[in-house]
Design a protein around this motif. Structure first.
Motif, PDB file in Angstrom:
ATOM      1  N   ALA A   1       0.855  -1.186   0.000  1.00  0.00           N
ATOM      2  CA  ALA A   1       0.000   0.000   0.000  1.00  0.00           C
ATOM      3  C   ALA A   1       0.889   1.232   0.000  1.00  0.00           C
ATOM      4  O   ALA A   1       1.874   1.293   0.730  1.00  0.00           O
ATOM      5  CB  ALA A   1      -0.907   0.006   1.217  1.00  0.00           C
ATOM      6  N   ASP A   2       0.543   2.228  -0.839  1.00  0.00           N
ATOM      7  CA  ASP A   2       1.341   3.452  -0.880  1.00  0.00           C
ATOM      8  C   ASP A   2       0.745   4.515   0.042  1.00  0.00           C
ATOM      9  O   ASP A   2      -0.263   4.276   0.707  1.00  0.00           O
ATOM     10  CB  ASP A   2       1.504   3.963  -2.311  1.00  0.00           C
ATOM     11  N   ASP A   3       1.373   5.683   0.077  1.00  0.00           N
ATOM     12  CA  ASP A   3       0.935   6.755   0.975  1.00  0.00           C
ATOM     13  C   ASP A   3      -0.444   7.306   0.633  1.00  0.00           C
ATOM     14  O   ASP A   3      -1.109   7.899   1.479  1.00  0.00           O
ATOM     15  CB  ASP A   3       1.953   7.901   0.962  1.00  0.00           C
ATOM     16  N   SER A   4      -0.898   7.109  -0.618  1.00  0.00           N
ATOM     17  CA  SER A   4      -2.208   7.610  -1.044  1.00  0.00           C
ATOM     18  C   SER A   4      -3.328   6.623  -0.754  1.00  0.00           C
ATOM     19  O   SER A   4      -4.488   6.894  -1.031  1.00  0.00           O
ATOM     20  CB  SER A   4      -2.183   7.920  -2.542  1.00  0.00           C
ATOM     21  N   GLY A   5      -2.983   5.448  -0.242  1.00  0.00           N
ATOM     22  CA  GLY A   5      -3.993   4.440   0.065  1.00  0.00           C
ATOM     23  C   GLY A   5      -4.236   3.451  -1.062  1.00  0.00           C
ATOM     24  O   GLY A   5      -5.122   2.610  -0.966  1.00  0.00           O
ATOM     25  N   ASN A   6      -3.470   3.543  -2.151  1.00  0.00           N
ATOM     26  CA  ASN A   6      -3.593   2.584  -3.243  1.00  0.00           C
ATOM     27  C   ASN A   6      -2.938   1.266  -2.837  1.00  0.00           C
ATOM     28  O   ASN A   6      -1.913   1.258  -2.168  1.00  0.00           O
ATOM     29  CB  ASN A   6      -2.913   3.122  -4.510  1.00  0.00           C
ATOM     30  N   VAL A   7      -3.542   0.168  -3.255  1.00  0.00           N
ATOM     31  CA  VAL A   7      -3.021  -1.158  -2.933  1.00  0.00           C
ATOM     32  C   VAL A   7      -2.601  -1.836  -4.226  1.00  0.00           C
ATOM     33  O   VAL A   7      -3.349  -1.865  -5.196  1.00  0.00           O
ATOM     34  CB  VAL A   7      -4.081  -2.006  -2.207  1.00  0.00           C
ATOM     35  N   TYR A   8      -1.394  -2.388  -4.243  1.00  0.00           N
ATOM     36  CA  TYR A   8      -0.849  -3.079  -5.403  1.00  0.00           C
ATOM     37  C   TYR A   8      -0.603  -4.532  -5.027  1.00  0.00           C
ATOM     38  O   TYR A   8       0.022  -4.826  -4.014  1.00  0.00           O
ATOM     39  CB  TYR A   8       0.469  -2.434  -5.851  1.00  0.00           C
ATOM     40  N   VAL A   9      -1.105  -5.442  -5.859  1.00  0.00           N
ATOM     41  CA  VAL A   9      -0.941  -6.869  -5.624  1.00  0.00           C
ATOM     42  C   VAL A   9      -0.241  -7.467  -6.834  1.00  0.00           C
ATOM     43  O   VAL A   9      -0.641  -7.232  -7.973  1.00  0.00           O
ATOM     44  CB  VAL A   9      -2.307  -7.566  -5.425  1.00  0.00           C
TER      45      VAL A   9
END
Length: 65
Positions: A48-56
């Motif tokens: 999860a990045d600082d903007s709240g996006n989640v990458y899988v």
């Protein structure tokens, strides 16, 4: 007297955490990847990045791959 204080403290702690105890997870988005054939799918990393996006990231193995 000490037992009454402990009971009051416990009661206060339970009430102060009631929002946390009864909170529910809200699913906002979902995407699934699956082949029509028998396959083995799996995630290898989730970030999860600082903007709240989640990458899988992951892999999919199946017939013909």
């Amino acid at each position: 007297m000490v037992n009454i204080f402990k009971i009051q403290l416990l009661f206060f702690l339970i009430l102060s955490n009631s929002d946390f105890i009864f909170s529910q997870v809200t699913q906002e988005w979902i995407a699934r990847y699956s082949r029509a054939t028998i396959s083995n799918n799996g995630a290898t990393a989730i970030v999860a990045d600082d903007s709240g996006n989640v990458y899988v990231t992951g892999a999919s193995q199946g017939a013909g791959t």
